[in-house]
Design a protein around this motif. Structure first.
Motif, PDB file in Angstrom:
ATOM      1  N   GLY A  75       0.757  -1.225  -0.434  1.00 60.63           N
ATOM      2  CA  GLY A  75      -0.048  -0.372   0.384  1.00 60.63           C
ATOM      3  C   GLY A  75       1.011   1.628  -0.042  1.00 60.63           C
ATOM      4  N   MET A  76       1.843   0.902   0.517  1.00 60.00           N
ATOM      5  CA  MET A  76       3.007   2.598   0.695  1.00 60.00           C
ATOM      6  C   MET A  76       2.856   3.059  -0.710  1.00 60.00           C
ATOM      7  N   ALA A  77       3.530   1.355  -1.715  1.00 62.12           N
ATOM      8  CA  ALA A  77       4.298   1.503  -3.333  1.00 62.12           C
ATOM      9  C   ALA A  77       2.868   2.198  -3.615  1.00 62.12           C
ATOM     10  N   ALA A  78       2.007   1.913  -3.931  1.00 69.44           N
ATOM     11  CA  ALA A  78       0.904   3.080  -4.235  1.00 69.44           C
ATOM     12  C   ALA A  78       0.125   3.956  -3.673  1.00 69.44           C
ATOM     13  N   GLY A  79       0.590   4.507  -2.561  1.00 67.18           N
ATOM     14  CA  GLY A  79       0.474   5.734  -2.173  1.00 67.18           C
ATOM     15  C   GLY A  79       1.384   7.163  -2.643  1.00 67.18           C
ATOM     16  N   LEU A  80       2.348   5.843  -2.834  1.00 67.83           N
ATOM     17  CA  LEU A  80       3.948   7.244  -3.044  1.00 67.83           C
ATOM     18  C   LEU A  80       3.865   7.599  -4.233  1.00 67.83           C
ATOM     19  N   GLY A  81       3.450   6.402  -5.507  1.00 60.64           N
ATOM     20  CA  GLY A  81       2.715   6.242  -6.501  1.00 60.64           C
ATOM     21  C   GLY A  81       2.000   6.937  -6.588  1.00 60.64           C
ATOM     22  N   PHE A  82       0.760   7.237  -5.855  1.00 66.97           N
ATOM     23  CA  PHE A  82      -0.307   8.101  -5.820  1.00 66.97           C
ATOM     24  C   PHE A  82      -0.263   9.331  -6.142  1.00 66.97           C
ATOM     25  N   LEU A  83       0.857   9.993  -5.329  1.00 69.92           N
ATOM     26  CA  LEU A  83       1.167  11.414  -5.100  1.00 69.92           C
ATOM     27  C   LEU A  83       2.323  12.004  -6.031  1.00 69.92           C
ATOM     28  N   ALA A  84       2.966  10.790  -6.391  1.00 64.46           N
ATOM     29  CA  ALA A  84       3.730  11.256  -6.921  1.00 64.46           C
ATOM     30  C   ALA A  84       3.748  11.714  -8.561  1.00 64.46           C
ATOM     31  N   ALA A  85       2.588  10.751  -9.093  1.00 65.68           N
ATOM     32  CA  ALA A  85       2.377  11.081 -10.476  1.00 65.68           C
ATOM     33  C   ALA A  85       1.327  11.992 -10.492  1.00 65.68           C
ATOM     34  N   ARG A  86       0.844  12.777  -9.748  1.00 61.80           N
ATOM     35  CA  ARG A  86       0.229  14.198  -9.399  1.00 61.80           C
ATOM     36  C   ARG A  86       0.855  15.322  -9.909  1.00 61.80           C
ATOM     37  N   VAL A  87       2.314  15.205  -9.675  1.00 58.71           N
ATOM     38  CA  VAL A  87       3.214  16.310 -10.102  1.00 58.71           C
ATOM     39  C   VAL A  87       3.996  16.258 -10.633  1.00 58.71           C
ATOM     40  N   ARG A  88       3.981  15.342 -11.699  1.00 64.56           N
ATOM     41  CA  ARG A  88       5.053  15.064 -12.464  1.00 64.56           C
ATOM     42  C   ARG A  88       5.075  15.815 -12.993  1.00 64.56           C
ATOM     43  N   SER A  89       4.352  17.300 -13.444  1.00 64.62           N
ATOM     44  CA  SER A  89       4.814  17.830 -14.906  1.00 64.62           C
ATOM     45  C   SER A  89       5.077  19.455 -14.411  1.00 64.62           C
ATOM     46  N   GLU A  90       5.468  19.205 -12.772  1.00 65.01           N
ATOM     47  CA  GLU A  90       6.083  20.918 -12.639  1.00 65.01           C
ATOM     48  C   GLU A  90       7.615  20.307 -12.240  1.00 65.01           C
ATOM     49  N   PRO A  91       8.818  21.252 -12.434  1.00 61.79           N
ATOM     50  CA  PRO A  91      10.541  20.385 -12.791  1.00 61.79           C
ATOM     51  C   PRO A  91      10.569  21.232 -10.619  1.00 61.79           C
ATOM     52  N   ARG A  92       9.658  21.419  -9.849  1.00 58.99           N
ATOM     53  CA  ARG A  92      10.609  21.360  -8.581  1.00 58.99           C
ATOM     54  C   ARG A  92      10.806  20.006  -7.929  1.00 58.99           C
ATOM     55  N   LEU A  93      11.688  19.971  -7.089  1.00 57.13           N
ATOM     56  CA  LEU A  93      12.136  19.041  -5.997  1.00 57.13           C
ATOM     57  C   LEU A  93      10.219  17.904  -5.968  1.00 57.13           C
ATOM     58  N   VAL A  94      10.950  16.429  -5.592  1.00 61.22           N
ATOM     59  CA  VAL A  94       9.997  15.354  -4.839  1.00 61.22           C
ATOM     60  C   VAL A  94      11.340  15.199  -4.045  1.00 61.22           C
ATOM     61  N   ALA A  95      10.165  16.292  -2.369  1.00 58.79           N
ATOM     62  CA  ALA A  95      11.124  15.341  -1.613  1.00 58.79           C
ATOM     63  C   ALA A  95      10.570  14.635  -0.656  1.00 58.79           C
ATOM     64  N   PHE A  96      11.152  13.764   0.262  1.00 59.15           N
ATOM     65  CA  PHE A  96      10.577  12.607   0.798  1.00 59.15           C
ATOM     66  C   PHE A  96      11.149  12.693   2.077  1.00 59.15           C
ATOM     67  N   VAL A  97      10.710  12.103   3.090  1.00 50.66           N
ATOM     68  CA  VAL A  97      11.594  12.300   4.236  1.00 50.66           C
ATOM     69  C   VAL A  97      10.670  12.089   5.135  1.00 50.66           C
ATOM     70  N   ALA A  98      11.505  10.837   5.607  1.00 51.26           N
ATOM     71  CA  ALA A  98      11.443   9.709   7.051  1.00 51.26           C
ATOM     72  C   ALA A  98      13.112   8.932   7.836  1.00 51.26           C
ATOM     73  N   PRO A  99      12.289   8.957   8.535  1.00 55.24           N
ATOM     74  CA  PRO A  99      13.985   8.127   8.997  1.00 55.24           C
ATOM     75  C   PRO A  99      14.423   6.744   8.178  1.00 55.24           C
ATOM     76  N   ARG A 100      15.620   6.867   9.047  1.00 57.56           N
ATOM     77  CA  ARG A 100      16.464   5.510   8.221  1.00 57.56           C
ATOM     78  C   ARG A 100      15.486   4.199   8.458  1.00 57.56           C
ATOM     79  N   PHE A 101      15.433   4.301   9.329  1.00 56.79           N
ATOM     80  CA  PHE A 101      15.025   2.990   9.503  1.00 56.79           C
ATOM     81  C   PHE A 101      13.618   2.845   9.165  1.00 56.79           C
ATOM     82  N   TRP A 102      12.962   4.028   8.677  1.00 55.62           N
ATOM     83  CA  TRP A 102      12.090   3.409   7.894  1.00 55.62           C
ATOM     84  C   TRP A 102      12.173   2.673   6.173  1.00 55.62           C
ATOM     85  N   PHE A 103      13.484   3.054   5.725  1.00 58.51           N
ATOM     86  CA  PHE A 103      13.886   2.397   4.565  1.00 58.51           C
ATOM     87  C   PHE A 103      13.934   1.267   4.529  1.00 58.51           C
TER      88      PHE A 103
END
Lengths: 516, 226
Positions: free
Chosen positions: B39-67
């Motif tokens: 579900g996390m992959a689906a969530g990230l895909g949904f959020l990122a897909a919507r801002v594709r056209s803008e040239p700005r950064l896509v930032a992801f904030v999470a503690p290291r153990f999350w990865f």
């Protein structure tokens, strides 16, 4: 003046009502253990007055002076303490070096060129230095002269505690000093005394060739070299304790500051001045140090790095604020504050690129953001994708520090890749119908899943040009995209081929990523 | 953000209770509750897909153990969504307070168009601040979590997202086709709520609403350009 004794006293805080300090009034020596037994390493003035000499054997000294008190010497700690003091003396000059001559590890050379006016002249500066050293309970003798050699001679063998040799008058100032003030070794001094040359004045008037002929080889050169260095005809380079930087601004306070908010305000003023200096030369700073000089002879500092060169004062101050002024240990207060930019880069080189204005503003905002995040969270907390020339997924793209990413990454053609990657991959138990097909069922994280759809395999062979490291040999991977009945889309691979001879250990299945 | 076309009248009986505008990215804070790792992959895909056209950064904030638990963002995977690798920024703070501070900094700088944070507990004050800063910077902020939000939150929309069986592949019967997600809009500032099945087309980079027909065809005219 005997630095080991001063350092020994400084390291031991004396209780208020104890017996008077043995090192001050009674004869006291620091002894060192050598192959010849215990010898005297340092003596205090009372012991000197009673006729004891350095490097005398401890047993002999005790026979001469029975009430001699002694303690073990620690040359390593003394050297460290001297370095700390040298760091603190940087509040008077950015160019402080330790005395390199043997047996001279008790002195510091400060290059005062160009900074005298900040303290009201050489005389006032020297008096202020003497006063502050006295406050730190370090007995000192200071001499200001044209050359390091002359200053050394006047400090050690001069009459007063504070000597100022007028400019260009080194010869007359040194004339009355004994020959030992020229930093010669004992055999050369003995030879000169035998010739009757006891003062530097007598030495300087002799013809040089005649003087050189009396000595042998290297000693002759040494005598002439030291004489020339003292008189200023030969330069004597010194290496400073910390490399001096071009961009340095500092501020001395009338009273010691103990308030962190006041330090923040002063730091703001210093960043403005530094920004002006950087702008004048067209450079931007990449690394900054804020140093506070404490009243007890130590220094405290903050260090800030930038991803891209910048000279905007507001940005630099913000980085220090994010780092936190509370990391400065003010002790009993700081006397002076200095801001240096140790690494700088020409700033205009970054601005002449072919980006449009909006992109440029965006890039500047991005670099400023990365600087602020790194200052607060640490350098390793802000990561970007580093692409590499490799086809194994976990090495083809790694997360590394933002500052060191390359500007033009390689762009290999890859198949569909997942949006989340497990690095290292997680083991799963999978059952496949045929040796070469995708799994029909697999268990991941203790949940059994049934595979409805799959595609693949994508075969990735190990990179044969990389040296095989580790005990486990790398094997071919077959990647499959599988989807289970709930719709979760996974990227699994089988490591090893069933018909390729990978029997021991048998091929295993792993989970590498998740698709969106 | 472009305005999508409304559903045609003939499909009104099949139309959801909210139209495609509810999926368009909006400047402000959204909360996404995902279940497990898929579900996390689906969530990230949904959020990122919507801002594709803008040239700005896509930032992801999470503690290291999350990865290590959930997997780390992979730039080549984002390329499939149309986001270049140099647009990805990953920030790894140590605590959740630092994570919220980092998200605020990222949004305030104006250098990012999307800031995703993996923060489990965010108070009403913190979410309100994030919402205001995101609105001011014209960027989207999202907090992804594993458990549903129980307390008050100032997020504009609250989603529950999970993967759904994908569309049939046009050329291969056994392979999975375009990815589909089941999105449930639990709460929204303008009152819309409901459930929908979304499909992502990675050739045209569009999100489509999937019809409730037997063969799960696409609802005509209802799509969001990313």
């Amino acid at each position: 003046m005997d630095w080991p004794i001063t350092a020994w006293r400084a390291a031991r805080p004396s209780p208020p009502d104890a017996a008077p300090d043995p090192a001050v009034h009674k004869p006291f020596a620091l002894v060192e253990r050598t192959t010849h037994g215990l010898i005297l390493h340092a003596l205090n003035p009372a012991a000197h007055a009673l006729g004891l000499k350095l490097h005398q054997s401890h047993a002999d000294a005790c026979a001469i002076v029975p009430e001699l008190a002694s303690a073990p010497a620690d040359p390593v700690e003394d050297a460290k303490a001297l370095r700390r003091l040298a760091g603190w003396m940087e509040r008077y000059s950015p160019f402080v070096s330790l005395d390199p001559s043997p047996g001279g590890l008790e002195g510091l050379f400060l290059d005062l060129t160009g900074g005298q006016h900040l303290f009201g002249g050489e005389a006032a500066m020297a008096r202020a230095m003497l006063a502050s050293l006295e406050r730190l309970d370090v007995p000192a003798r200071i001499a200001v002269a044209d050359t390091p050699g002359a200053a050394w001679a006047l400090a050690r063998h001069g009459d007063a505690t504070l000597t100022l040799a007028p400019e260009g008058e080194a010869k007359t100032a040194l004339a009355a000093l004994p020959v030992a003030a020229l930093r010669l070794d004992a055999s050369a001094i003995q030879l000169l005394n035998r010739f009757g040359l006891r003062r530097i004045g007598a030495l300087a008037t002799l013809p040089r060739a005649a003087l050189a002929r009396r000595f042998q080889d290297a000693q002759a050169l040494n005598v002439l070299q030291r004489l020339d260095q003292a008189l200023g005809t030969l330069p004597e380079p010194l290496t400073p304790v910390t490399a001096p930087t071009v961009y340095r601004v500092q501020r001395v306070f009338a009273e010691p500051m103990t308030n962190l908010e006041a330090v923040a305000i002063e730091a703001a003023a210093l960043t403005e001045r530094l920004a002006l200096a950087l702008e004048r030369d067209g450079v931007g700073a990449r690394r900054l140090h804020l140093t506070g000089f404490r009243v007890d002879g130590r220094t405290t500092g903050l260090d800030v790095r930038l991803a891209a060169a910048s000279r905007r004062a507001a940005h630099l101050l913000r980085l220090f604020r994010d780092k936190g002024f509370e990391h400065l240990d003010l002790g009993f207060g700081i006397d002076a504050l200095a801001l240096t930019a140790s690494v700088t880069e020409p700033l205009h080189a970054r601005q002449t690129s072919t980006l449009a204005d909006a992109d440029q503003a965006n890039a500047a905002a991005r670099d400023a953001l990365v600087d602020r995040l790194s200052a607060r969270l640490g350098d390793g907390a802000v990561l970007a994708a580093h692409l590499a020339e490799s086809w194994l997924p976990e090495t083809a793209e790694t997360l590394g520090p933002y500052a060191s990413r390359s500007e033009t990454p390689p762009d290999p053609a890859v198949g569909t890749r997942p949006i989340l990657l497990f690095d290292p991959p997680e083991p799963i138990e999978a059952v496949a119908e045929l040796p070469d097909s995708a799994p029909a069922r697999f268990t991941w994280r203790r949940v059994a899943r049934r595979v409805l759809r799959s595609s693949g395999p994508e075969r990735l062979a190990p990179e044969w040009w990389k040296a095989a490291g580790g005990c486990k040999p790398k094997r071919t991977r077959d990647y499959y995209r599988v989807e289970d009945d709930q719709g979760g889309r996974y990227w699994v691979f089988r490591e090893g081929l069933y018909d390729g001879g990978d029997v021991d250990p048998p091929p295993s299945w792993w989970m590498q990523g998740l698709f969106a | 953000m472009p305005s999508p076309s409304p559903l045609p009248e003939a499909c009104s009986v099949l139309s959801r209770r909210f139209d495609a505008a509810a999926f368009a990215p909006v400047a402000g804070l959204e909360e996404v509750c995902v279940g497990d790792a898929a579900g996390m992959a689906a969530g990230l895909g949904f959020l990122a897909a919507r801002v594709r056209s803008e040239p700005r950064l896509v930032a992801f904030v999470a503690p290291r153990f999350w990865f290590t638990e959930r997997g780390r963002p992979y730039a080549y995977g984002l390329k499939a969504l149309g986001i270049a690798a140099e647009r990805l920024l990953v920030v790894t703070p140590r605590t959740e307070t630092e994570a919220l501070w980092a998200m605020e900094e990222v949004l305030r700088s104006g250098a990012a168009s999307l800031a995703v944070g993996a923060v489990e507990t965010a108070s009403l004050v913190a979410t309100r601040r994030l919402d205001l800063i995101a609105r001011g910077a014209n960027a989207a902020a999202a907090l992804v979590r594993a458990t549903p939000q129980t307390g008050l939150s100032a997020a504009r929309r609250r989603w529950r997202l999970g993967p759904a069986p994908s569309a049939p592949h046009p050329f291969d019967l056994r392979a999975s086709g375009a990815p589909r997600w089941r999105a449930v809009l639990e709460r929204s500032r303008d009152g819309a709520h409901g459930e929908a099945l979304l499909e992502y087309d990675d050739e045209t980079f569009r999100l489509h609403l999937v019809d409730g027909l037997a063969d799960h065809g696409l609802a005509g005219g209802a799509s969001v350009a990313a």
